[in-house]
Scaffold this active site. Structure first.
Site, PDB file in Angstrom:
ATOM      1  N   ASP A   6      37.247  25.349  34.960  1.00  0.00           N
ATOM      2  CA  ASP A   6      36.978  24.980  36.357  1.00  0.00           C
ATOM      3  C   ASP A   6      36.164  23.696  36.550  1.00  0.00           C
ATOM      4  O   ASP A   6      35.238  23.669  37.370  1.00  0.00           O
ATOM      5  CB  ASP A   6      36.280  26.145  37.071  1.00  0.00           C
ATOM      6  CG  ASP A   6      37.112  27.417  37.120  1.00  0.00           C
ATOM      7  OD1 ASP A   6      38.226  27.433  36.580  1.00  0.00           O
ATOM      8  OD2 ASP A   6      36.636  28.420  37.697  1.00  0.00           O
ATOM      9  N   ASP A  38      40.250  27.140  39.226  1.00  0.00           N
ATOM     10  CA  ASP A  38      40.070  28.133  40.272  1.00  0.00           C
ATOM     11  C   ASP A  38      41.059  27.729  41.374  1.00  0.00           C
ATOM     12  O   ASP A  38      41.083  26.557  41.789  1.00  0.00           O
ATOM     13  CB  ASP A  38      38.610  28.032  40.753  1.00  0.00           C
ATOM     14  CG  ASP A  38      38.049  29.347  41.272  1.00  0.00           C
ATOM     15  OD1 ASP A  38      38.381  30.415  40.720  1.00  0.00           O
ATOM     16  OD2 ASP A  38      37.261  29.299  42.236  1.00  0.00           O
ATOM     17  N   HIS A  91      42.565  29.213  44.766  1.00  0.00           N
ATOM     18  CA  HIS A  91      42.610  30.261  45.791  1.00  0.00           C
ATOM     19  C   HIS A  91      43.570  29.951  46.941  1.00  0.00           C
ATOM     20  O   HIS A  91      43.769  28.793  47.305  1.00  0.00           O
ATOM     21  CB  HIS A  91      41.213  30.471  46.386  1.00  0.00           C
ATOM     22  CG  HIS A  91      40.192  30.904  45.380  1.00  0.00           C
ATOM     23  ND1 HIS A  91      40.405  31.932  44.490  1.00  0.00           N
ATOM     24  CD2 HIS A  91      38.927  30.459  45.131  1.00  0.00           C
ATOM     25  CE1 HIS A  91      39.324  32.097  43.735  1.00  0.00           C
ATOM     26  NE2 HIS A  91      38.420  31.213  44.097  1.00  0.00           N
ATOM     27  N   HIS A 114      41.171  33.444  51.270  1.00  0.00           N
ATOM     28  CA  HIS A 114      41.041  34.302  50.083  1.00  0.00           C
ATOM     29  C   HIS A 114      39.927  35.346  50.260  1.00  0.00           C
ATOM     30  O   HIS A 114      38.919  35.088  50.907  1.00  0.00           O
ATOM     31  CB  HIS A 114      40.741  33.423  48.857  1.00  0.00           C
ATOM     32  CG  HIS A 114      40.852  34.135  47.561  1.00  0.00           C
ATOM     33  ND1 HIS A 114      39.760  34.607  46.871  1.00  0.00           N
ATOM     34  CD2 HIS A 114      41.942  34.487  46.836  1.00  0.00           C
ATOM     35  CE1 HIS A 114      40.180  35.200  45.763  1.00  0.00           C
ATOM     36  NE2 HIS A 114      41.490  35.143  45.720  1.00  0.00           N
ATOM     37  N   HIS A 172      36.524  27.593  49.021  1.00  0.00           N
ATOM     38  CA  HIS A 172      36.499  26.617  47.927  1.00  0.00           C
ATOM     39  C   HIS A 172      37.807  26.644  47.143  1.00  0.00           C
ATOM     40  O   HIS A 172      38.509  27.653  47.129  1.00  0.00           O
ATOM     41  CB  HIS A 172      35.312  26.890  46.977  1.00  0.00           C
ATOM     42  CG  HIS A 172      35.426  28.187  46.235  1.00  0.00           C
ATOM     43  ND1 HIS A 172      35.136  29.412  46.803  1.00  0.00           N
ATOM     44  CD2 HIS A 172      35.848  28.458  44.967  1.00  0.00           C
ATOM     45  CE1 HIS A 172      35.351  30.370  45.920  1.00  0.00           C
ATOM     46  NE2 HIS A 172      35.792  29.826  44.795  1.00  0.00           N
ATOM     47  N   LYS A 177      43.851  30.530  38.305  1.00  0.00           N
ATOM     48  CA  LYS A 177      43.364  31.908  38.487  1.00  0.00           C
ATOM     49  C   LYS A 177      42.765  32.090  39.868  1.00  0.00           C
ATOM     50  O   LYS A 177      42.318  31.134  40.495  1.00  0.00           O
ATOM     51  CB  LYS A 177      42.332  32.236  37.406  1.00  0.00           C
ATOM     52  CG  LYS A 177      41.164  31.280  37.408  1.00  0.00           C
ATOM     53  CD  LYS A 177      40.239  31.538  36.243  1.00  0.00           C
ATOM     54  CE  LYS A 177      39.034  30.615  36.325  1.00  0.00           C
ATOM     55  NZ  LYS A 177      38.239  30.792  37.557  1.00  0.00           N
ATOM     56  N   CYS A 227      32.315  31.957  36.003  1.00  0.00           N
ATOM     57  CA  CYS A 227      33.610  31.867  35.316  1.00  0.00           C
ATOM     58  C   CYS A 227      33.486  31.647  33.810  1.00  0.00           C
ATOM     59  O   CYS A 227      34.310  32.155  33.049  1.00  0.00           O
ATOM     60  CB  CYS A 227      34.469  30.818  35.990  1.00  0.00           C
ATOM     61  SG  CYS A 227      34.952  31.351  37.658  1.00  0.00           S
TER      62      CYS A 227
HETATM   63  C1  VGL Z   1      33.385  30.232  40.283  1.00  0.00           C
HETATM   64  C2  VGL Z   1      32.359  31.222  42.057  1.00  0.00           C
HETATM   65  C3  VGL Z   1      33.552  31.338  42.712  1.00  0.00           C
HETATM   66  C4  VGL Z   1      33.244  29.599  38.938  1.00  0.00           C
HETATM   67  C5  VGL Z   1      34.587  30.342  40.912  1.00  0.00           C
HETATM   68  O1  VGL Z   1      34.111  28.782  38.550  1.00  0.00           O
HETATM   69  O2  VGL Z   1      32.259  29.914  38.238  1.00  0.00           O
HETATM   70  N1  VGL Z   1      32.267  30.684  40.842  1.00  0.00           N
HETATM   71  N2  VGL Z   1      34.671  30.890  42.134  1.00  0.00           N
HETATM   72 ZN    ZN Z   2      36.476  30.929  43.211  1.00  0.00          ZN
END
Ligand code: VGL
Ligand code: ZN
Length: 237
Positions: free
Chosen positions: A40, A78, A80, A84, A113, A138, A183
């Site tokens: 990410d 990430d 979404h 979401h 996000h 994901k 993550c």
């Molecule tokens: C993440 C919060 C929400 C991450 C992703 O990549 O750690 N944290 N979505």
């Molecule tokens: Zn996320």
């Protein structure tokens, strides 16, 4: 007497031969059976993004340099849907960074996000991983989050990453990216669960640290045998 001495010498030699690479050669050399997982490193998680992680962009040069030491590089995003289930805006009366119970368990609610196809969800422009072979997206199902690159938050739905890595004979993963306590940690823990040896390269990550989540994540990772190392522990060109 003489026999005893020989036995001792043998034991000492055996120990030396079995010393882990960190000891024997000074640096870790990830080979054909290791993969770098870059989690990410997207615009959403750096300054100017929708869920900025403090110092997030600082991991970019560290990861670029590390990647030269790896034959196998996997990237995650990430990814979404609009509206979401992990977005606070999808839950009436809920604020970002609070928690709710969804049908699969507790879910932290985040600002909107990393929406699919937006510039916010794109990989950081300075991330340079020309040898990367796979991008895993994901969290793309509207009702289920996925911090982990291996398994969605319902703890049932696989992303396919474990199968991909195993089919390619990979036994060890080195996890980097954002965020350490979400993550990255979930990915490293699920790597252990799937039977991989797992390292987290600490200075190639940055954390959100929500209500002590960073300390809790390191504790949990240590308990599951995730090894915490620094980028200087790895032999790069
Ligand atoms: C993440 C919060 C929400 C991450 C992703 O990549 O750690 N944290 N979505
Ligand atoms: Zn996320």
């Amino acid at each position: 007497m003489q026999r005893r001495t020989l036995l001792h010498a043998g034991a000492a030699l055996g120990l030396f031969a079995m010393a882990p690479p960190l000891f024997a050669a000074g640096k870790l050399k990830p080979g054909a059976r290791a993969a770098l997982i870059v989690v990410d490193v997207q615009n959403c998680f750096v300054d100017g993004g929708t869920l900025p992680v403090k110092g997030g962009a600082e991991v970019v040069p560290v990861i670029n340099k590390l990647s030269s030491a790896f034959e196998n590089v996997v990237v995650t995003q990430d990814w979404h849907t609009p509206g979401h289930a992990s977005f606070a805006s999808a839950h009436a009366g809920q604020k970002a960074f609070s928690s709710v119970k969804l049908n699969y368990g507790d879910q932290v609610l985040w600002p909107d996000h990393c929406v699919q196809g937006t510039e916010d969800a794109a990989l950081h422009k300075d991330l340079s991983l020309p040898t990367a072979q796979l991008i895993i997206r994901k969290g793309f199902r509207k009702g289920i989050d996925s911090y982990s690159a291996f398994e969605e938050a319902d703890r049932k739905t696989p992303t396919g990453l474990a199968g991909y890595l195993k089919a390619r004979g990979i036994q060890t993963v080195y996890v980097t990216g954002l965020a350490t306590d979400f993550c990255v940690a979930w990915t490293a823990l699920d790597a252990r669960k799937a039977g991989f040896e797992a390292y987290v390269i600490e200075d190639a990550t940055r954390a959100i640290d929500l209500n002590g989540s960073l300390a809790a994540a390191w504790k949990q990772m240590a308990a599951k045998g995730v090894k915490r190392i620094q980028s200087t522990d790895i032999q790069t060109a």
